[in-house]
Design a protein around this motif. Structure first.
Motif, mmCIF file in Angstrom:
data_model
loop_
_atom_site.group_PDB
_atom_site.id
_atom_site.type_symbol
_atom_site.label_atom_id
_atom_site.label_comp_id
_atom_site.label_asym_id
_atom_site.label_seq_id
_atom_site.Cartn_x
_atom_site.Cartn_y
_atom_site.Cartn_z
ATOM 1 N N LEU A 1 0.824 -1.207 0.000
ATOM 2 C CA LEU A 1 0.000 0.000 0.000
ATOM 3 C C LEU A 1 0.859 1.259 0.000
ATOM 4 O O LEU A 1 0.545 2.231 -0.703
ATOM 5 N N GLN A 2 1.943 1.253 0.750
ATOM 6 C CA GLN A 2 2.804 2.437 0.788
ATOM 7 C C GLN A 2 3.370 2.739 -0.600
ATOM 8 O O GLN A 2 3.418 3.892 -1.028
ATOM 9 N N GLY A 3 3.779 1.696 -1.313
ATOM 10 C CA GLY A 3 4.273 1.900 -2.669
ATOM 11 C C GLY A 3 3.176 2.382 -3.605
ATOM 12 O O GLY A 3 3.406 3.236 -4.460
ATOM 13 N N PHE A 4 1.977 1.831 -3.442
ATOM 14 C CA PHE A 4 0.839 2.238 -4.266
ATOM 15 C C PHE A 4 0.519 3.713 -4.053
ATOM 16 O O PHE A 4 0.301 4.459 -5.023
ATOM 17 N N LEU A 5 0.499 4.150 -2.811
ATOM 18 C CA LEU A 5 0.160 5.537 -2.514
ATOM 19 C C LEU A 5 1.227 6.504 -3.013
ATOM 20 O O LEU A 5 0.904 7.620 -3.445
ATOM 21 N N ARG A 6 2.486 6.081 -2.975
ATOM 22 C CA ARG A 6 3.544 6.957 -3.484
ATOM 23 C C ARG A 6 3.376 7.213 -4.981
ATOM 24 O O ARG A 6 3.733 8.286 -5.475
ATOM 25 N N ALA A 7 2.824 6.254 -5.705
ATOM 26 C CA ALA A 7 2.672 6.384 -7.153
ATOM 27 C C ALA A 7 1.299 6.920 -7.569
ATOM 28 O O ALA A 7 1.077 7.182 -8.742
#
Length: 328
Positions: free
Chosen positions: A204-210
């Motif tokens: 999720l953290q990677g998804f939100l960064r993008a």
């Protein structure tokens, strides 16, 4: 080089959130590296522009709902659905969340005859088409990421009139699009509701960064390898469909590479085949010209019983019962 997949019309729709308030769109364009609002842009450029507009008006929904979607709401939406048991559970959580945040339009999940419908209602007159598109994009973009695959749509209805000279609305969804309908809704096969979310807190953290650039590309229908395979299969009678090995050879790929690239797009060859077969089966059953056994043969099934089991899995009803219901 980034592919410019977002039409100029959708750029102008987003910038209207600024011009309606008398704000200069130039800073948002500059932040996104876009020369003007009259050109196609990449998903990364559009995502940067979306973030810039959000910062300027403090609304992640372009000022198109009854209440603003305050910055950080998208993050909280993702947190709310992350640990859902199934896609259905996630959708119901997301719709409840968006109802609280936006107030209006409000979404509801309905199921009937093997179909799932997400219906949007407005207390007053219908909103702009871009408002409904933004809602679908946010909702389904998150859902597709959550389960790790694209959820193919079967129909998209807009309660509003069609924007003038905007074929991009028809191209974006990869499904029949209808305007001036009694209600705004999107329709897909209900069996997708049983999919299990696969994402973790770290993912999720990677998804939100993008985000939001990643939901623009993830949700698009006409993307990549799966779109090419879908087009080829639709142009070929199902009984003549090539094997995965044959398709891989024609694409100059190894079978393992083909599987991996489809998986990266949230797809599989069997899922694409089922999607096409289901759509064709519904049409032929509703028309009523062919016997069920003839439909099974046309769809490439060696035995009618195999088609019966597949259709029951897709829709929760038998082919004969589906035909009877459609013919009244």
């Amino acid at each position: 080089m980034e592919r410019r997949i977002i039409s100029a019309g959708f750029v102008q729709d987003a910038l209207a959130a600024l011009t309606r308030r008398g704000l200069d769109p130039a800073p948002a364009l500059a932040a996104a590296g876009i020369a003007s609002g009259n050109e196609r842009v990449s998903n990364l450029q559009y995502g940067r522009m979306w973030l810039a507009i959000t910062a300027m008006i403090e609304d992640e929904f372009f000022g198109l709902a009854a209440r603003p979607m305050r910055p950080g709401s998208f993050n909280l939406l993702c947190q709310a659905v992350l640990h859902a048991r199934t896609l259905e559970h996630a959708l119901r959580r997301a719709l409840s969340f968006l109802r609280v945040v936006l107030d209006d339009p409000a979404g509801e999940l309905l199921q009937k005859d093997g179909l799932a419908e997400i219906v949007l209602t407005d207390r007053d007159r219908p909103r702009l088409a871009f408002a409904y598109r933004a809602y679908w994009l946010i909702l389904m973009g998150v859902m597709c990421w959550l389960v790790g695959r694209r959820i193919p749509l079967m129909r998209v209805d807009f309660a509003c009139a069609a924007p003038e000279n905007r074929s991009d609305y028809h191209q974006f969804f990869g499904a029949p699009v209808h305007f001036d309908q009694p209600r705004s809704r999107l329709v897909f096969a209900a069996h997708y509701l049983s999919l299990t979310p696969i994402r973790s807190e770290k993912a999720l953290q990677g998804f939100l960064r993008a985000a939001p650039a990643n939901i623009l590309i993830r949700y698009r229908h006409d993307q990549g390898l799966s779109a090419r395979l879908r087009a080829r299969l639709r142009a070929t009678p199902p009984e003549d469909w090539p094997t995965l090995d044959r398709l891989a050879a024609d694409l100059r790929l190894s079978p393992a590479t083909l599987r991996r690239r489809l998986r990266a797009e949230g797809q599989s060859l069997s899922a694409i085949r089922d999607e096409i077969r289901q759509a064709q089966a519904r049409i032929m059953l509703a028309e009523g010209r062919l016997k069920v056994a003839e439909i099974a043969a046309r769809l490439g099934y060696a035995e009618p019983s195999a088609f019966h089991r597949a259709f029951l899995k897709w829709t929760g009803t038998s082919p004969a019962a589906y035909r009877t219901d459609k013919q009244g």
